[in-house]
Enzyme design. Structure first.
Site, PDB file in Angstrom:
ATOM      1  N   GLU A 252       0.848  -1.176   0.000  1.00 22.31           N
ATOM      2  CA  GLU A 252       0.000   0.000   0.000  1.00 22.31           C
ATOM      3  C   GLU A 252       0.893   1.238   0.000  1.00 22.31           C
ATOM      4  O   GLU A 252       1.862   1.265   0.742  1.00 22.31           O
ATOM      5  CB  GLU A 252      -0.919   0.047   1.226  1.00 22.31           C
TER       6      GLU A 252
ATOM      7  N   GLY B  56       2.567   2.679  10.881  1.00 20.23           N
ATOM      8  CA  GLY B  56       2.311   1.894  12.089  1.00 20.23           C
ATOM      9  C   GLY B  56       2.209   0.406  11.806  1.00 20.23           C
ATOM     10  O   GLY B  56       2.852  -0.405  12.452  1.00 20.23           O
TER      11      GLY B  56
ATOM     12  N   MET C  38       0.284  -2.670   8.691  1.00 21.24           N
ATOM     13  CA  MET C  38      -0.372  -2.863   7.397  1.00 21.24           C
ATOM     14  C   MET C  38      -1.248  -4.104   7.423  1.00 21.24           C
ATOM     15  O   MET C  38      -0.827  -5.162   7.870  1.00 21.24           O
ATOM     16  CB  MET C  38       0.705  -2.957   6.309  1.00 21.24           C
ATOM     17  N   GLU C  39      -2.460  -3.937   6.890  1.00 25.77           N
ATOM     18  CA  GLU C  39      -3.514  -4.945   7.019  1.00 25.77           C
ATOM     19  C   GLU C  39      -3.515  -6.026   5.943  1.00 25.77           C
ATOM     20  O   GLU C  39      -4.571  -6.611   5.675  1.00 25.77           O
ATOM     21  CB  GLU C  39      -4.865  -4.227   6.993  1.00 25.77           C
ATOM     22  N   ASN C  40      -2.389  -6.340   5.311  1.00 29.33           N
ATOM     23  CA  ASN C  40      -2.339  -7.371   4.269  1.00 29.33           C
ATOM     24  C   ASN C  40      -3.192  -8.591   4.651  1.00 29.33           C
ATOM     25  O   ASN C  40      -3.138  -9.059   5.778  1.00 29.33           O
ATOM     26  CB  ASN C  40      -0.892  -7.851   4.080  1.00 29.33           C
TER      27      ASN C  40
ATOM     28  N   HIS D   1      -7.083  -2.186  14.881  1.00 29.69           N
ATOM     29  CA  HIS D   1      -7.294  -1.467  13.616  1.00 29.69           C
ATOM     30  C   HIS D   1      -6.987  -2.367  12.416  1.00 29.69           C
ATOM     31  O   HIS D   1      -7.801  -2.510  11.503  1.00 29.69           O
ATOM     32  CB  HIS D   1      -6.403  -0.224  13.601  1.00 29.69           C
ATOM     33  N   GLU D   2      -5.812  -2.963  12.427  1.00 31.19           N
ATOM     34  CA  GLU D   2      -5.428  -3.794  11.269  1.00 31.19           C
ATOM     35  C   GLU D   2      -6.351  -5.006  11.170  1.00 31.19           C
ATOM     36  O   GLU D   2      -6.740  -5.406  10.071  1.00 31.19           O
ATOM     37  CB  GLU D   2      -3.971  -4.227  11.349  1.00 31.19           C
TER      38      GLU D   2
ATOM     39  N   HIS E  61      -9.627  -4.068   9.586  1.00 29.53           N
ATOM     40  CA  HIS E  61      -9.544  -3.861   8.134  1.00 29.53           C
ATOM     41  C   HIS E  61      -9.949  -5.113   7.362  1.00 29.53           C
ATOM     42  O   HIS E  61     -10.291  -5.023   6.184  1.00 29.53           O
ATOM     43  CB  HIS E  61      -8.110  -3.507   7.719  1.00 29.53           C
TER      44      HIS E  61
ATOM     45  N   GLU F  84     -10.142   3.840   5.929  1.00 31.11           N
ATOM     46  CA  GLU F  84      -9.383   4.312   7.079  1.00 31.11           C
ATOM     47  C   GLU F  84     -10.259   5.015   8.123  1.00 31.11           C
ATOM     48  O   GLU F  84     -10.143   4.758   9.313  1.00 31.11           O
ATOM     49  CB  GLU F  84      -8.221   5.212   6.636  1.00 31.11           C
TER      50      GLU F  84
HETATM   51  N1  TRP Z   1      -3.209   0.886   5.656  1.00 29.04           N
HETATM   52  C1  TRP Z   1      -2.285   1.143   6.730  1.00 29.04           C
HETATM   53  C2  TRP Z   1      -3.172   1.395   7.944  1.00 29.04           C
HETATM   54  O1  TRP Z   1      -3.595   0.513   8.583  1.00 29.04           O
HETATM   55  C3  TRP Z   1      -1.406   2.330   6.470  1.00 29.04           C
HETATM   56  C4  TRP Z   1      -0.059   2.064   5.871  1.00 29.04           C
HETATM   57  C5  TRP Z   1       0.831   1.150   6.277  1.00 29.04           C
HETATM   58  C6  TRP Z   1       0.570   2.761   4.818  1.00 29.04           C
HETATM   59  N2  TRP Z   1       1.979   1.257   5.535  1.00 29.04           N
HETATM   60  C7  TRP Z   1       1.832   2.230   4.643  1.00 29.04           C
HETATM   61  C8  TRP Z   1       0.190   3.803   3.998  1.00 29.04           C
HETATM   62  C9  TRP Z   1       2.719   2.729   3.698  1.00 29.04           C
HETATM   63  C10 TRP Z   1       1.066   4.284   3.048  1.00 29.04           C
HETATM   64  C11 TRP Z   1       2.320   3.761   2.887  1.00 29.04           C
HETATM   65  O2  TRP Z   1      -3.606   2.468   8.226  1.00 29.04           O
HETATM   66 ZN    ZN Z   2      -5.797   1.631   8.412  1.00 25.46          ZN
END
Ligand code: TRP
Ligand code: ZN
Length: 892
Positions: free
Chosen positions: A127, A267, A269-271, A303-304, A307, A326
């Protein structure tokens, strides 16, 4: 390398659906740090309505193309064209399999976007637009495909091989490598792709969903960190259970993996099925993590996880819709935290954060709507506005609907948008349809930048018993948007007896009976009037209960603020009015400092704080929030021309006055709290620690050796990091020998724990001492400082630029020079992080002339660099653009 200089502008109005769909993706990675080979097989189909002969354009950045086959046959050179950011296929068939082989260089990837190496392990971050740095692909969220991924790597270097979805097979090769295949049955956009490979340890647990599906949970960390994952795992299981009970949402794979990495731009990432986390939101033990860190873990883990439904199952049509996932997911994590702990405290902390981060953004050169209408680099729009204000918009609607209708609306949204890439219109439409309410008027909030300002005027007629309330709204101009429509603003209010402060009953036109309950008014015109009948005595309108909309309510007198701070039944409004009362006093005093006028101490605030200390036993956490004065950065927002030195002096002298006047009760409270000490990680113990730190802070501000000795003792003996760090922060802000001793002691004890060492750097970055820029500059040469690690960089430079106004704005201009040099140094390696740092210059136009000139020069120097990244260029260009209102935004 990243792309430098100007990126093209992307506009929401120019959205076009994809011309080709990718339905299946088979990826094979031969992982090696220097060169990784990626083979991608894409099942492509021409979308209905795409003219025959239209080319297929794939995104790709920094990829070396080694092979290209269409339906198994090598593609002749005239059938395709390779550009720096695209691969174009001329005249492709309606349906085909495209196979590419590309090479990438993870160890050399410093951007932390795409595939990179950290601590010898492989991680991805896709992302928003990182997947194009891994393979050629239509890198846009409205192309959703099913993925099957095979990873091959050296068995010794990477015993662990993880990707999205469920594990399906693994095996060994003869050459020392091994492999694993993962299958994700859920269609997803490519920004949710992830792999993790390396030498990691799993801390395992399990969760049984309410329909009986057993999910294997694992948190993957580096060896030595296995003992710091308990809290994260606890939060994950609590979040999984909460999403089932509150929203009816179950998890949908056999495994849920979380991997922690210390080099990470954001912080977490919700992969899908494989969340990747900044270590700071996973690892914690009471000796190493503060209560704020624990709360951060609860927030980000949940949060993650949330998502998975709001973001992954239902994703965004395009990046303009970012707040669709978000804002909604922040709302969900705030609600989760409120249900885990104290709802009232959660609301106070969320509003404090909104005001500290989002209000300044909304009033400055980077202001943008929750749904922006154009961007150059989407990375620059992961902002407080999209996240925090976006959450407030969902909250506003949820409150308006009430719990039952909101749940019905959300059920409709999950049912009608599942497995789709949708828009904010789709969200409001489904939510409204399920709830039975037309929500289209609220769309205007998503399109309007700037914080609305509401003013009130009142009349009371004792003859007729009619109380009249006039409300007026105004939205300040923001860049590119001089005039704004009136927005629908829900306002919660009640009436209090002006004499006694007791709630009084009244009848609003249309109501059948008088009541003293909270009313919800909808202000949706520029100006509107309400008449309350049967009002027996002169009332005071208690307006702004619960912070029912992300607005400012202006023009309340000090008397009114103090009255409401004492009498209103809503704890949020009591907290809020005391904060605003303190702001009024501090701003007036800063003005006196600035103009050399006589300064008068305000007895009212000290009395209010004394009264709160008396009630401390009942709710220590609330009292800690209520007695903490607004931050200097927040006060600065209220000043037409910011005088950081006057603000600092005003705030510090008020703190000292409180510390002296209330020394005896503060000391008694502090000793009581220490006597009842428990290192537990729960709301009650956290509240007591917060209040003990607040009391100690006032005692130290009051002056004297005894208070310093108390701080030293707490620093040396506190069994939690919250106590230790609270005391160290106070000592580090003094110029006494105890400062150096404590910092040296802390360093010696924690130098091998990166997250704790970040705190050591941050405390020094924030210390408001003379010569701060030189002190911070010296720390950039410390052997443990590295600008390549975003956490370390933010700890020192971010805290200095964002949380140390007197230091950063040092009259020498050296603070500005330090920030500009750092941005220039970091930008080529990591443009996302450099651009974020640059936003600290945002208030430059509101500084006094000498500093304004210095800041403008620093910005102009950066803007003049031909090799500046597109990320930093967008932010810096916007900051230098002429301001929207020649006379400056209205300030009060
Ligand atoms: N989607 C992530 C969140 O939970 C945000 C995020 C993680 C992100 N890494 C990133 C956005 C790198 C931009 C670039 O909010
Ligand atoms: Zn998020």
């Amino acid at each position: 390398m990243s792309d430098t200089s100007a990126a093209p502008v992307i506009r929401l109005s120019e959205y076009r659906p994809p011309e080709f769909l990718v339905e299946t993706v088979t990826l094979a990675f031969a992982l090696a740090p220097e060169t990784t080979t990626v083979t991608a097989r894409l099942g492509v189909r021409r979308a209905a309505g795409t003219p025959a002969g239209a080319p297929l354009v794939l995104d790709g950045e920094g990829l070396a193309l080694r092979a290209l086959r269409l339906d198994g046959a090598d593609l002749a050179p005239e059938r395709y064209a390779l550009h720096s950011h695209h691969l174009t296929l001329r005249d492709p068939p309606d349906q085909f399999t495209l196979e590419t082989t590309t090479e990438i260089h993870p160890a050399a990837n410093t951007t932390l976007s795409g595939l990179y190496v950290s601590g010898g392990n492989f991680y991805t971050q896709c992302e928003a637009e990182g997947f194009r740095r891994i393979t050629f692909f239509p890198d846009r969220p409205d192309v959703m495909a099913r993925y099957r991924v095979t990873l091959t790597a050296d068995r010794a270097m990477a015993p662990v091989l993880l990707a999205n979805g469920n594990p399906v097979a693994h095996g060994e090769n003869d050459d020392g490598t091994h492999w694993a295949t993962w299958d994700d049955p859920h269609p997803k956009p490519c920004y949710l792709f992830a792999l993790v490979a390396g030498d990691l340890i799993a801390v395992r647990d399990r969760f049984v969903t309410r329909s009986g599906r057993e999910v294997q949970l694992a948190i993957w960390v580096r060896r030595g960190d296995e003992d710091k994952t308990d809290y994260a795992m606890h939060c994950l299981k609590a979040a999984m259970a909460w999403d089932e009970s509150r929203f009816g949402r179950e998890y949908d794979l056999d495994v849920f993996n979380i991997a922690a990495v210390s080099d990470f731009n954001m912080g977490a990432m919700e992969n899908k099925g494989l969340n990747i986390f900044n270590t700071r939101y996973v690892l914690a033990r009471p000796e190493t993590a503060t209560d704020a860190d624990y709360r951060g873990i609860e927030t980000v883990i949940s949060h993650e996880y949330f998502h998975n439904w709001t973001g992954n199952r239902i994703t965004c049509r395009d990046w303009f819709q970012l707040s669709l996932k978000e804002g909604l997911t922040v709302f969900r994590d705030q609600e989760f935290s409120a249900d885990q702990g104290s709802r009232g405290l959660q609301r106070i902390q969320d509003v404090r954060r909104l005001r500290a981060a989002q209000f300044p953004e909304d009033a400055g050169p980077l202001a943008h709507p929750v749904r922006p209408d154009s961007y150059h680099k989407i990375d620059n729009f992961y902002t407080a506005t999209v996240y925090q204000k976006g959450a407030e918009l969902v909250r506003m609607i949820a409150s308006l609907l009430g719990p039952q209708r909101f749940r019905a609306g959300m059920d409709r949204y999950f049912a009608s948008c599942d497995n789709r890439a949708v828009t904010i219109e789709d969200f409001l439409e489904a939510l409204g349809a399920g709830a039975g309410v037309d929500l289209t008027p609220f769309l205007a909030w998503y399109a309007t930048a700037g914080t609305p300002e509401v003013t009130l005027a009142e009349d009371y007629d004792s003859e007729t018993g009619i109380f009249t309330l006039h409300l007026r709204q105004h939205i300040p101009p923001t860049p590119g948007a001089p005039n704004k429509p009136a927005l629908p603003i829900p306002l919660a209010l009640g009436l209090l007896d002006a004499e006694t402060g007791a709630p009084i009953a009244a009848k609003l036109a249309g109501e059948t009976a008088s009541s003293s309950a909270t009313r919800h008014l909808l202000l949706d015109q520029p100006a509107q009037t309400w008449h309350f009948e049967d009002v027996g005595r002169r009332p005071v309108a208690a307006i702004g209960r619960g912070f029912s909309a992300p607005i400012k309510i202006l023009g309340l007198s000090r008397e009114r603020l103090r009255f409401l701070a004492t009498h209103d039944p809503d704890p949020f409004l009591r907290w809020d009015c005391l904060q605003r009362y303190a702001s009024e006093i501090l701003l007036a005093d800063a003005d006196a400092v600035r103009t050399g006028a006589a300064r008068a101490a305000d007895a009212g605030l000290i009395a209010a704080i004394a009264a709160l200390l008396d009630q401390a036993a009942a709710d220590p956490a609330f009292v800690a929030e209520a007695i903490t004065l607004p931050a200097e950065t927040q006060l600065a927002e209220e000043m037409a021309e910011i005088d950081v030195d006057a603000l600092h002096m005003a705030r510090e002298s008020l703190r000292a006055a409180i510390g002296r006047a209330l020394a005896a009760p503060l000391r008694a409270l502090y000793e009581n709290l220490r006597a009842a000490f428990s290192p537990a990680i729960d709301g009650a113990a956290m509240g007591r620690r917060a209040l003990a730190n607040a009391a100690l802070s006032y005692l130290v501000a009051g002056g004297g050796d005894e208070a310093i000795a108390m701080a030293v003792l707490q620093f040396q003996t506190a069994p939690t990091m919250t106590g230790r760090l609270g005391a160290l922060t106070l000592l580090a802000a003094t110029e006494r020998p105890e400062r150096e001793a404590a910092l040296a002691d802390f360093y010696a004890r924690w130098r091998h724990d990166p997250l704790v060492l970040d705190k050591w750097f941050a405390i020094q970055g924030m210390a408001p001492l003379p010569g701060a820029p030189a002190r911070v500059r010296a720390l950039t040469r410390h052997p443990d400082f590295t600008a390549a690690n975003p956490n370390r960089l933010r700890a020192l430079i971010g805290s200095f630029a964002q949380a140390n106004p007197v230091g950063f704005h040092d009259a020498s201009g050296d603070g500005y020079a330090l920030l500009a040099e750092t941005i220039a140094a970091v930008d080529p390696a990591n443009p996302q992080v450099a651009a974020r740092l640059a936003s600290a210059f945002g208030m430059w136009r509101r500084m006094p002339p000498a500093r304004r000139t210095l800041m403008a020069a620093a910005l102009a120097e950066l803007a003049g660099r031909p090799d500046l990244s597109a990320n930093s260029r967008e932010v810096i260009t916007k900051m230098l653009a002429p301001s929207p209102s020649a006379g400056g935004v209205t300030r009060h």
